[in-house]
Design a protein around this motif. Structure first.
Motif, short mmCIF file in Angstrom:
data_model
loop_
_atom_site.label_atom_id
_atom_site.label_comp_id
_atom_site.label_asym_id
_atom_site.label_seq_id
_atom_site.Cartn_x
_atom_site.Cartn_y
_atom_site.Cartn_z
N ASP A 107 0.83 -1.20 0.00
CA ASP A 107 0.00 0.00 0.00
C ASP A 107 0.87 1.25 0.00
OD1 ASP A 107 -2.35 -1.39 -0.07
OD2 ASP A 107 -2.86 -1.09 2.04
N TYR A 167 -1.50 3.67 -2.29
CA TYR A 167 -2.84 3.50 -1.73
C TYR A 167 -2.89 3.95 -0.27
CZ TYR A 167 -7.43 1.48 -0.89
OH TYR A 167 -8.77 1.32 -0.60
N LYS A 209 -3.87 7.45 -0.14
CA LYS A 209 -5.31 7.63 -0.34
C LYS A 209 -6.07 7.36 0.96
CE LYS A 209 -5.22 6.36 -5.25
NZ LYS A 209 -5.73 5.42 -6.28
#
Length: 258
Positions: free
Chosen positions: A84, A89, A92
């Motif tokens: 991630d 990610y 995010k």
């Protein structure tokens, strides 16, 4: 209430990611039982009962197999966070109105559930092979609690490392180098008294030693006086590693938010 919802939602994400690879999930759950049958079965005939302290080496090895499983799963637990971070990610997730603590807690919750399933499989296979815990069903629950504490410690350590290293290549290099020494520098497969003096010193500083000792007492000796000592040392080690893991995760995510 909102925090609990965040933890459950993120835990569901980890679960869905795992369920998408069902064959991998199946082998992950069954692999520890295979280790128990072949590894402990092959070494049992070579072990001296006077050194090990019991004629039932299979029962002696069950806590070591559980610890071996938890160490491997601790490394696996940090991999989604690592990827991630590399794919962006994590950034995010950080932009969402969620607490950062829910990210790490959700991983602990999911990993404890996975490890508990594997521990139960190991104990069921051991039961089929004739191993009976000296503490009965209550001891099985205590073994699950012990494995959960060890899971917390190993997952926190792996996640701290995943936050600290620059790439997954470095992460795998460090964990590949440290995992087996961490296991064999403990009482997983031989008692501490069978080790050289310097190795005993290292083993006594290893959290695995106390988790294995607690589970081994529950398997072989019952509710003995040494159990609170081993559990207390494990709780202390888990708390320290959790603080380190939470600090490193908080520092990493603070930098990314900034």
């Amino acid at each position: 209430m909102m925090w609990a919802q965040e933890v459950l939602a993120l835990s569901r994400r980890w679960l869905l990611m795992t369920l998408r690879e069902r064959l991998n999930l199946l082998f992950s759950v069954l692999q520890p039982a295979v280790w128990l049958v072949f590894f402990a079965g092959s070494l049992g005939g070579a072990m001296d009962a006077r050194v090990v302290g019991t004629t039932d080496y299979l029962a002696f090895a069950v806590p070591g197999i559980i610890a071996f499983t938890v160490v491997g799963n601790g490394v696996s637990a940090a991999m989604p966070l690592l990827f991630d971070k590399e794919t962006g990610y994590l950034d995010k997730l950080m932009s969402m109105p969620i607490r950062r603590s829910s990210l790490i807690v959700s991983r602990f919750v999911f990993q404890m559930g996975m490890n508990s399933a594997q521990v139960l499989v190991i104990l069921l296979v051991a039961l089929v092979l004739g191993v009976r815990p000296a503490t009965g069903l209550a001891g099985v629950l205590a073994i699950l609690v012990t494995a959960a504490l060890l899971t917390l410690a190993m997952t926190a350590a792996a996640m701290a490392l995943a936050c600290a290293v620059p790439s997954h290549g470095t992460f795998f290099a460090v964990t590949g180098f440290a995992s087996l020494p961490l296991l064999f520098m403990s009482n997983a497969f031989v008692p501490l008294t069978a080790m050289p003096a310097w190795m005993q010193v290292v083993a006594r500083a290893n959290p695995l030693t106390y988790a294995i000792e607690a589970m081994r007492l529950l398997m072989l000796d019952g509710w003995s006086a040494g159990l609170p000592v081993a559990m207390g040392a494990l709780v202390l080690a888990s708390a320290l590693l959790l603080v380190v893991g939470a600090w490193q995760f908080g520092r990493q995510t603070s930098e990314r938010v900034a």
